[in-house]
Design a protein around this motif. Structure first.
Motif, PDB file in Angstrom:
ATOM      1  N   UNK A  75     -85.982 -12.160 -18.254  1.00 14.37           N
ATOM      2  CA  UNK A  75     -84.761 -12.942 -18.385  1.00 14.37           C
ATOM      3  C   UNK A  75     -85.027 -14.437 -18.238  1.00 14.37           C
ATOM      4  N   UNK A  76     -84.556 -15.201 -19.223  1.00 15.92           N
ATOM      5  CA  UNK A  76     -84.606 -16.664 -19.189  1.00 15.92           C
ATOM      6  C   UNK A  76     -86.026 -17.241 -19.136  1.00 15.92           C
ATOM      7  N   UNK A  77     -87.018 -16.436 -19.479  1.00 14.42           N
ATOM      8  CA  UNK A  77     -88.390 -16.923 -19.547  1.00 14.42           C
ATOM      9  C   UNK A  77     -88.706 -17.371 -20.972  1.00 14.42           C
ATOM     10  N   UNK A  78     -89.806 -18.089 -21.107  1.00 15.51           N
ATOM     11  CA  UNK A  78     -90.309 -18.410 -22.437  1.00 15.51           C
ATOM     12  C   UNK A  78     -91.518 -17.510 -22.664  1.00 15.51           C
ATOM     13  N   UNK A  79     -91.401 -16.605 -23.635  1.00 17.40           N
ATOM     14  CA  UNK A  79     -92.359 -15.515 -23.789  1.00 17.40           C
ATOM     15  C   UNK A  79     -93.072 -15.580 -25.138  1.00 17.40           C
ATOM     16  N   UNK A  80     -94.386 -15.441 -25.100  1.00 15.85           N
ATOM     17  CA  UNK A  80     -95.192 -15.346 -26.312  1.00 15.85           C
ATOM     18  C   UNK A  80     -95.594 -13.892 -26.506  1.00 15.85           C
ATOM     19  N   UNK A  81     -95.217 -13.311 -27.638  1.00 10.45           N
ATOM     20  CA  UNK A  81     -95.595 -11.939 -27.973  1.00 10.45           C
ATOM     21  C   UNK A  81     -96.715 -12.019 -29.006  1.00 10.45           C
ATOM     22  N   UNK A  82     -97.865 -11.395 -28.695  1.00 11.18           N
ATOM     23  CA  UNK A  82     -99.044 -11.479 -29.556  1.00 11.18           C
ATOM     24  C   UNK A  82     -99.303 -10.130 -30.219  1.00 11.18           C
ATOM     25  N   UNK A 106    -102.367 -12.652 -36.007  1.00 16.07           N
ATOM     26  CA  UNK A 106    -103.654 -12.989 -36.623  1.00 16.07           C
ATOM     27  C   UNK A 106    -103.525 -12.959 -38.139  1.00 16.07           C
ATOM     28  N   UNK A 107    -102.779 -11.957 -38.630  1.00 18.02           N
ATOM     29  CA  UNK A 107    -102.526 -11.815 -40.070  1.00 18.02           C
ATOM     30  C   UNK A 107    -101.023 -11.796 -40.314  1.00 18.02           C
ATOM     31  N   UNK A 108    -100.613 -12.124 -41.506  1.00 17.99           N
ATOM     32  CA  UNK A 108     -99.195 -12.138 -41.839  1.00 17.99           C
ATOM     33  C   UNK A 108     -98.600 -10.744 -41.660  1.00 17.99           C
ATOM     34  N   UNK A 109     -97.515 -10.606 -40.905  1.00 17.40           N
ATOM     35  CA  UNK A 109     -96.902  -9.289 -40.683  1.00 17.40           C
ATOM     36  C   UNK A 109     -96.368  -8.695 -41.987  1.00 17.40           C
ATOM     37  N   UNK A 168    -100.528 -18.645 -35.641  1.00 15.80           N
ATOM     38  CA  UNK A 168    -101.804 -18.117 -35.165  1.00 15.80           C
ATOM     39  C   UNK A 168    -102.318 -18.977 -34.016  1.00 15.80           C
ATOM     40  N   UNK A 169    -102.872 -18.315 -32.997  1.00 15.93           N
ATOM     41  CA  UNK A 169    -103.390 -19.019 -31.828  1.00 15.93           C
ATOM     42  C   UNK A 169    -104.779 -19.592 -32.123  1.00 15.93           C
ATOM     43  N   UNK A 171    -106.248 -21.752 -29.332  1.00 12.87           N
ATOM     44  CA  UNK A 171    -106.769 -21.765 -27.968  1.00 12.87           C
ATOM     45  C   UNK A 171    -105.628 -21.533 -26.986  1.00 12.87           C
ATOM     46  N   UNK A 172    -105.926 -20.844 -25.891  1.00 11.57           N
ATOM     47  CA  UNK A 172    -104.959 -20.702 -24.811  1.00 11.57           C
ATOM     48  C   UNK A 172    -105.275 -21.753 -23.749  1.00 11.57           C
ATOM     49  N   UNK A 173    -104.235 -22.380 -23.236  1.00  8.85           N
ATOM     50  CA  UNK A 173    -104.401 -23.428 -22.222  1.00  8.85           C
ATOM     51  C   UNK A 173    -103.819 -22.957 -20.889  1.00  8.85           C
ATOM     52  N   UNK A 174    -103.855 -23.816 -19.885  1.00 11.52           N
ATOM     53  CA  UNK A 174    -103.310 -23.462 -18.576  1.00 11.52           C
ATOM     54  C   UNK A 174    -101.813 -23.194 -18.643  1.00 11.52           C
ATOM     55  N   UNK A 175    -101.123 -23.875 -19.545  1.00 11.65           N
ATOM     56  CA  UNK A 175     -99.662 -23.778 -19.585  1.00 11.65           C
ATOM     57  C   UNK A 175     -99.101 -23.110 -20.835  1.00 11.65           C
ATOM     58  N   UNK A 176     -99.962 -22.805 -21.807  1.00  7.85           N
ATOM     59  CA  UNK A 176     -99.452 -22.216 -23.044  1.00  7.85           C
ATOM     60  C   UNK A 176    -100.541 -22.013 -24.071  1.00  7.85           C
ATOM     61  N   UNK A 177    -100.246 -22.378 -25.324  1.00 12.45           N
ATOM     62  CA  UNK A 177    -101.243 -22.208 -26.379  1.00 12.45           C
ATOM     63  C   UNK A 177    -101.296 -23.429 -27.291  1.00 12.45           C
ATOM     64  N   UNK A 178    -102.476 -23.621 -27.839  1.00 16.28           N
ATOM     65  CA  UNK A 178    -102.656 -24.597 -28.909  1.00 16.28           C
ATOM     66  C   UNK A 178    -102.674 -23.781 -30.184  1.00 16.28           C
ATOM     67  N   UNK A 179    -101.776 -24.088 -31.117  1.00 13.73           N
ATOM     68  CA  UNK A 179    -101.669 -23.336 -32.364  1.00 13.73           C
ATOM     69  C   UNK A 179    -102.740 -23.773 -33.365  1.00 13.73           C
ATOM     70  N   UNK A 180    -102.880 -23.004 -34.418  1.00 13.65           N
ATOM     71  CA  UNK A 180    -103.882 -23.309 -35.449  1.00 13.65           C
ATOM     72  C   UNK A 180    -103.602 -24.631 -36.156  1.00 13.65           C
ATOM     73  N   UNK A 181    -102.355 -25.097 -36.099  1.00 14.17           N
ATOM     74  CA  UNK A 181    -102.027 -26.384 -36.725  1.00 14.17           C
ATOM     75  C   UNK A 181    -102.228 -27.556 -35.771  1.00 14.17           C
ATOM     76  N   UNK A 182    -102.758 -27.275 -34.556  1.00 13.99           N
ATOM     77  CA  UNK A 182    -103.051 -28.331 -33.594  1.00 13.99           C
ATOM     78  C   UNK A 182    -101.943 -28.612 -32.599  1.00 13.99           C
ATOM     79  N   UNK A 183    -100.752 -28.091 -32.811  1.00 17.29           N
ATOM     80  CA  UNK A 183     -99.635 -28.341 -31.904  1.00 17.29           C
ATOM     81  C   UNK A 183     -99.777 -27.479 -30.642  1.00 17.29           C
TER      82      UNK A 183
END
Length: 266
Positions: A75-82, A106-109, A168-169, A171-183
């Motif tokens: 509840x009320x969390x920010x969740x990444x489903x991989x 990793x691949x288009x669903x 697509x991921x 890198x994973x960081x201490x607080x989240x993820x760096x996406x393949x587009x650099x964001x």
């Protein structure tokens, strides 16, 4: 009861060795001795979380889909489903109702048509098996049996636009993820819907086990270990054998082979 098998619960086999013509099985309770063994431990006890750069630095909560219980835990969390499979789509459908969610793939669903259900998939698997037995080329219909099944909760989530965006991921960081587009994006929780490996570690002293848990077999019979059969591990040990309906084909053949083995080895 029809068979009255002596079923023992809460027994975990930790190791198996072979001494002359018998297997010696060690467990968390007592030890056993057997002439033949059917390994039917499947995959559910061996969840896989891929090695992604930075995974161990994440300070939030991480769990595999096998540990997931209910959406309300987030509840009320920010969740990444991989994961772009059925478990990823279904857990995303549930959690997205109570949390802010993002989908990492990793691949288009790929989604099956709305009218395709489990029976259709089994029929496709059966047709492929029959074609293979006859040495014919198998040509599937307009869908891949590995695609996401449009169960009611997935249809409902699609209509809410849950699956419209994914990334697509890198890198994973201490607080989240760096996406393949650099964001970079921050998350409280990562749920890994990344499948399972073959639970065969307890056979390591009998034969060589590949990195993914597979053992060399002829059908379900272990190539390098007389008296060992592996049943219900999916395509590896029998077409569609990871399903209750599909396992019947390989199980019947396995029983016949074991009967012959026990007679000839007396």
């Amino acid at each position: 009861m029809r068979y009255d098998f002596p079923i023992r619960r809460e027994i975990r086999i930790t190791n198996i060795e072979k001494d002359s013509d018998f297997f010696l099985l060690k467990s968390n309770h007592e030890n056993f001795k057997a002439k033949a063994i059917i390994a039917a431990t499947g995959t559910q006890s061996k969840p896989i979380i891929p090695e992604v750069k930075g995974k161990n630095t994440f300070k939030g909560k991480q769990l595999h889909s096998s540990e997931y219980q209910k959406a309300e835990d987030f509840n009320n969390k920010k969740v990444l489903v991989v994961g772009e499979g059925n478990s990823g789509a279904q857990i995303l459908a549930q959690v997205s109702k109570v949390a802010k969610t993002t989908w990492a793939v990793k691949n288009k669903p790929e989604f099956l048509p709305d009218d395709v259900d489990g029976k259709d998939l089994f029929d496709q698997a059966s047709a492929k098996y029959k074609a293979k037995q006859q040495g014919k080329e198998y040509k599937p219909k307009n869908y891949n049996i590995g695609s996401i099944v449009m169960v009611p909760q997935v249809k409902e989530a699609r209509d809410r636009g849950v699956y419209a965006e994914f990334n697509a991921i890198d890198t994973i960081t201490e607080t989240g993820v760096k996406w393949s587009d650099g964001k970079h994006e921050e998350f409280d929780v990562i749920i890994w819907c990344t499948g399972f490996g073959y639970a065969t570690d307890y056979l390591k002293n009998l034969t060589e086990i590949q990195q993914d848990g597979k053992i060399s077999t002829n059908g379900t019979s272990a190539k390098n270990v007389d008296g060992l059969w592996l049943v219900g591990f999916g395509q590896w040990t029998g077409f569609a054998s990871a399903t209750l309906i599909g396992v019947g084909r390989s199980a019947r053949k396995t029983v016949s082979e074991i009967k012959e083995y026990l007679i000839t080895s007396e």
